[in-house]
Design a protein around this motif. Structure first.
Motif, PDB file in Angstrom:
ATOM      1  N   ASP A  19       0.768  -1.237  -0.030  1.00 30.09           N
ATOM      2  CA  ASP A  19       0.045  -0.054   0.020  1.00 30.09           C
ATOM      3  C   ASP A  19       0.822   1.201   0.133  1.00 30.09           C
ATOM      4  N   ALA A  20       2.117   1.231   0.056  1.00 30.42           N
ATOM      5  CA  ALA A  20       3.100   2.186   0.180  1.00 30.42           C
ATOM      6  C   ALA A  20       3.021   2.938  -1.420  1.00 30.42           C
ATOM      7  N   PRO A  21       3.283   4.453  -1.279  1.00 31.85           N
ATOM      8  CA  PRO A  21       3.099   4.771  -2.361  1.00 31.85           C
ATOM      9  C   PRO A  21       4.329   4.622  -3.575  1.00 31.85           C
ATOM     10  N   ILE A  22       3.993   5.029  -4.777  1.00 35.62           N
ATOM     11  CA  ILE A  22       5.128   4.784  -5.664  1.00 35.62           C
ATOM     12  C   ILE A  22       5.713   5.931  -6.071  1.00 35.62           C
ATOM     13  N   PRO A  23       7.003   6.348  -5.375  1.00 37.74           N
ATOM     14  CA  PRO A  23       7.590   7.844  -5.618  1.00 37.74           C
ATOM     15  C   PRO A  23       7.893   8.031  -7.075  1.00 37.74           C
ATOM     16  N   ASP A  24       7.600   9.284  -7.542  1.00 34.02           N
ATOM     17  CA  ASP A  24       7.744   9.693  -9.019  1.00 34.02           C
ATOM     18  C   ASP A  24       9.086   9.826  -9.446  1.00 34.02           C
ATOM     19  N   ASP A  25      10.065   9.955  -8.413  1.00 32.73           N
ATOM     20  CA  ASP A  25      11.496  10.333  -8.513  1.00 32.73           C
ATOM     21  C   ASP A  25      12.433   9.009  -8.405  1.00 32.73           C
ATOM     22  N   LYS A  26      11.685   7.761  -8.413  1.00 29.39           N
ATOM     23  CA  LYS A  26      12.535   6.689  -8.166  1.00 29.39           C
ATOM     24  C   LYS A  26      12.395   5.652  -9.598  1.00 29.39           C
ATOM     25  N   PHE A  27      13.631   5.040  -9.583  1.00 31.34           N
ATOM     26  CA  PHE A  27      13.805   4.302 -10.792  1.00 31.34           C
ATOM     27  C   PHE A  27      13.004   2.934 -10.857  1.00 31.34           C
ATOM     28  N   GLY A  28      12.714   2.181 -11.727  1.00 32.87           N
ATOM     29  CA  GLY A  28      12.244   0.795 -11.561  1.00 32.87           C
ATOM     30  C   GLY A  28      13.127  -0.298 -11.113  1.00 32.87           C
ATOM     31  N   MET A  29      14.274   0.054 -11.740  1.00 33.46           N
ATOM     32  CA  MET A  29      15.395  -0.958 -11.265  1.00 33.46           C
ATOM     33  C   MET A  29      16.686   0.040 -11.358  1.00 33.46           C
ATOM     34  N   THR A  30      17.888  -0.653 -11.090  1.00 37.75           N
ATOM     35  CA  THR A  30      19.274   0.067 -10.922  1.00 37.75           C
ATOM     36  C   THR A  30      19.463   0.609 -12.528  1.00 37.75           C
ATOM     37  N   PRO A  31      19.517   1.922 -12.716  1.00 36.77           N
ATOM     38  CA  PRO A  31      19.446   2.617 -13.971  1.00 36.77           C
ATOM     39  C   PRO A  31      20.684   1.970 -14.743  1.00 36.77           C
ATOM     40  N   GLU A  32      21.863   1.508 -14.282  1.00 40.56           N
ATOM     41  CA  GLU A  32      23.045   1.056 -14.761  1.00 40.56           C
ATOM     42  C   GLU A  32      22.603  -0.295 -15.611  1.00 40.56           C
ATOM     43  N   TRP A  33      21.654  -0.790 -15.032  1.00 41.10           N
ATOM     44  CA  TRP A  33      21.230  -2.301 -15.785  1.00 41.10           C
ATOM     45  C   TRP A  33      20.117  -2.101 -16.663  1.00 41.10           C
ATOM     46  N   SER A  34      19.646  -0.781 -16.959  1.00 46.87           N
ATOM     47  CA  SER A  34      18.928  -0.445 -18.242  1.00 46.87           C
ATOM     48  C   SER A  34      19.666  -0.862 -19.506  1.00 46.87           C
ATOM     49  N   THR A  35      18.752  -1.443 -20.374  1.00 40.78           N
ATOM     50  CA  THR A  35      19.501  -2.039 -21.779  1.00 40.78           C
ATOM     51  C   THR A  35      19.817  -0.712 -22.349  1.00 40.78           C
ATOM     52  N   LEU A  36      19.443   0.500 -22.368  1.00 44.37           N
ATOM     53  CA  LEU A  36      19.703   1.850 -22.998  1.00 44.37           C
ATOM     54  C   LEU A  36      20.979   2.603 -22.025  1.00 44.37           C
ATOM     55  N   TYR A  37      21.171   2.153 -20.841  1.00 38.77           N
ATOM     56  CA  TYR A  37      22.222   2.924 -20.382  1.00 38.77           C
ATOM     57  C   TYR A  37      23.359   2.836 -20.924  1.00 38.77           C
ATOM     58  N   GLY A  38      24.095   4.323 -20.988  1.00 41.58           N
ATOM     59  CA  GLY A  38      25.222   4.411 -21.749  1.00 41.58           C
ATOM     60  C   GLY A  38      25.137   4.586 -23.148  1.00 41.58           C
ATOM     61  N   THR A  39      23.935   4.642 -23.865  1.00 39.35           N
ATOM     62  CA  THR A  39      23.744   4.608 -25.219  1.00 39.35           C
ATOM     63  C   THR A  39      23.352   6.386 -25.283  1.00 39.35           C
ATOM     64  N   ALA A  40      23.473   6.719 -26.702  1.00 38.14           N
ATOM     65  CA  ALA A  40      23.123   8.190 -27.033  1.00 38.14           C
ATOM     66  C   ALA A  40      21.788   8.502 -26.656  1.00 38.14           C
TER      67      ALA A  40
END
Length: 310
Positions: free
Chosen positions: A47-68
């Motif tokens: 029931d805790a709120p979903i903060p607007d400023d938090k990532f869904g997962m560690t951004p460095e694990w995003s498939t697009l992290y490090g790309t243009a």
């Protein structure tokens, strides 16, 4: 009882790892389960709120992290993308947990139900059932669509569930679980990540440590004495499963649903050397184990290289 083994054995392949007594291992794992298991219904604050400023997962694990393309995104777009990616990872995890439960139940069907080995396997099924519900609820709580593997892989999963047995089944399950584990260890420690993702990841990592040990020892035990022909078959079968699991982790619809140009996102993700290096470094422990039990060699190397684990 523990026996030190080497690969030199005229009667067949012997993994370069010690093999523990099956019942001793199961009793220890059962004791660990009794001491520390989690009920996601209670442990996760749904029931805790979903903060607007938090990532869904560690951004460095995003498939697009490090790309243009990543550099062009706003913080809001990056957060939205990682929420969809986290939901996709959870969806694939849920799909594979269901396959795992089927495999475990088939494997113990004809075994002595009074044995500690069977009792731990059933304990693991109970854990995985809770994990499946937890993954489903996490995606729902983040407001994400239901993701999973592409349809053809989903159908191939049905075949795998019916026909694969023994060492290959345990090796495939262990490998898939370790791939998820290597990401979630980062998620659970990262304060930039949504609280629900962190808690779900923590529960899964802590309980999967027992499951991975159980599977590793079964793989080692069941490959002892394996012929060259059987090893060759096991290598390919395991590599195929790992290949499809890794390829399925991020569904192509993730990029469209996050409001990105799908074709460009797919192209940049495919060539993202940062992500490839992260997968390879994080998967080094898994690859070392698979090699130690004779499950890397021949055509399997090609598949592992294609998903950047080698």
């Amino acid at each position: 009882m523990t026996a030190s083994l080497t690969r030199e054995n005229s009667k067949g392949f012997v993994p370069g790892l010690p093999i523990s007594d099956r019942e001793d291992t199961a009793r220890r794992l059962l004791a660990s389960s009794a001491r520390k298991s989690y009920d996601p219904v209670i442990e996760v604050d749904w029931d805790a709120p979903i903060p607007d400023d938090k990532f869904g997962m560690t951004p460095e694990w995003s498939t697009l992290y490090g790309t243009a393309l990543w550099d062009e995104l706003t913080d809001e777009q990056r957060i939205e993308l990682t929420k969809h990616e986290a939901a996709s990872v959870s969806g694939v995890g849920l799909w594979f947990e269901i396959l795992l439960m089927q495999m475990l139940l088939r494997d113990v069907y004809g075994r002595n139900k009074h044995s500690s080995h069977v009792q731990f396997a059933l304990t693991e099924v109970a854990d995985e059932c809770r994990h499946s519900v937890m993954f489903a609820h996490a995606g729902e709580r983040l407001g994400m669509p239901g993701y999973g593997p592409p349809k053809y892989i989903h159908h191939l999963g049905r075949l795998w569930g019916h026909y694969f047995r023994g060492a290959n089944a345990y090796a495939s399950v262990m490998a898939a679980e370790e791939i998820l584990d290597m990401m979630q260890r980062d998620f659970m420690r990262d304060e930039r990540v949504q609280p629900v993702t962190r808690t779900v990841s923590k529960i899964h990592v802590l309980e999967e440590a027992r499951h991975i040990r159980f599977a590793r020892e079964e793989v080692t035990r069941r490959l002892t004495g394996a012929s060259r022909t059987r090893l060759a078959i096991e290598r390919v079968n395991t590599a195929v499963v790992v290949y499809f699991v890794v390829k399925s982790m991020i569904h192509p619809r993730v990029y469209t649903n996050a409001g990105l140009d799908r074709d460009r996102a797919l192209a940049e993700a495919k060539g993202n050397k940062h992500h490839h290096d992260k997968v390879r470094k994080s998967g080094a422990k898994l690859m070392t184990f698979l090699d130690s039990v004779g499950l890397i060699g021949g055509p399997s190397k090609i598949l592992y290289k294609k998903v950047h684990l080698l």
